[in-house]
Scaffold this active site. Structure first.
Site, PDB file in Angstrom:
ATOM      1  N   CYS A 179      22.900   9.551  64.568  1.00 46.00           N
ATOM      2  CA  CYS A 179      24.237   8.997  64.806  1.00 46.00           C
ATOM      3  C   CYS A 179      24.876   9.590  66.063  1.00 46.00           C
ATOM      4  O   CYS A 179      24.478  10.633  66.564  1.00 46.00           O
ATOM      5  CB  CYS A 179      25.128   9.213  63.592  1.00 46.00           C
ATOM      6  N   CYS A 221      27.797  11.008  66.435  1.00 46.54           N
ATOM      7  CA  CYS A 221      28.457  12.309  66.307  1.00 46.54           C
ATOM      8  C   CYS A 221      27.444  13.457  66.319  1.00 46.54           C
ATOM      9  O   CYS A 221      27.783  14.567  66.708  1.00 46.54           O
ATOM     10  CB  CYS A 221      29.385  12.369  65.097  1.00 46.54           C
TER      11      CYS A 221
END
Length: 136
Positions: free
Chosen positions: A46, A48
């Site tokens: 992902c 993040c």
């Protein structure tokens, strides 16, 4: 399961910095029961993880205090190893990415995905360095 070509460069962001890549449940079990402090990063694909977790974790290691052992597993790739790692993260629910600090096999500090999302790498590093100051 994510393709190897996608995952390997993301793994390398940590393994190239000295993190042990745990790919089996037995490796996770052995790593987390080592004496001293062990940092465990549940890595992921992902945004993040790319923008905050991995850079923040690496930056956290530039201070004077550091964990004795650096380890990582990859969600969506090292499936059985991640399942084993998450057993040691109770009572926290499954989260990736996340970062956990263990001392003598006991979970003492946890950064869940919601602590990582929306925060810059420097904030992640500062949070971890405060934990290192306390436990390492």
């Amino acid at each position: 399961m994510y393709p190897t070509d996608l995952v390997m460069p993301m793994k390398a962001e940590l393994t190239d910095k000295g993190f042990e890549d745990l790919t089996t449940p037995s490796q996770v079990e052995e790593a987390l029961k080592q004496p001293g402090t062990t940092l465990l990063v549940i890595n992921s694909v992902c945004g993040c993880a790319a923008g905050a977790a991995r850079p923040g974790v690496v930056y956290s290691l530039t201070g004077d205090k550091k964990p004795d052992h650096l380890t990582t597993v990859f969600a969506g790739f090292d499936t059985e190893a991640v399942v084993e790692a998450r057993k040691h993260l109770a009572p926290f629910p499954p989260s990736s990415p996340c970062v956990a600090l263990f001392k003598d096999g006991e979970l003492v500090h946890m950064l869940e995905r919601h602590h990582i999302e929306g925060n810059p790498a420097g904030a992640i590093a500062a949070n971890l360095q405060a934990a290192y100051d306390e436990y390492c």
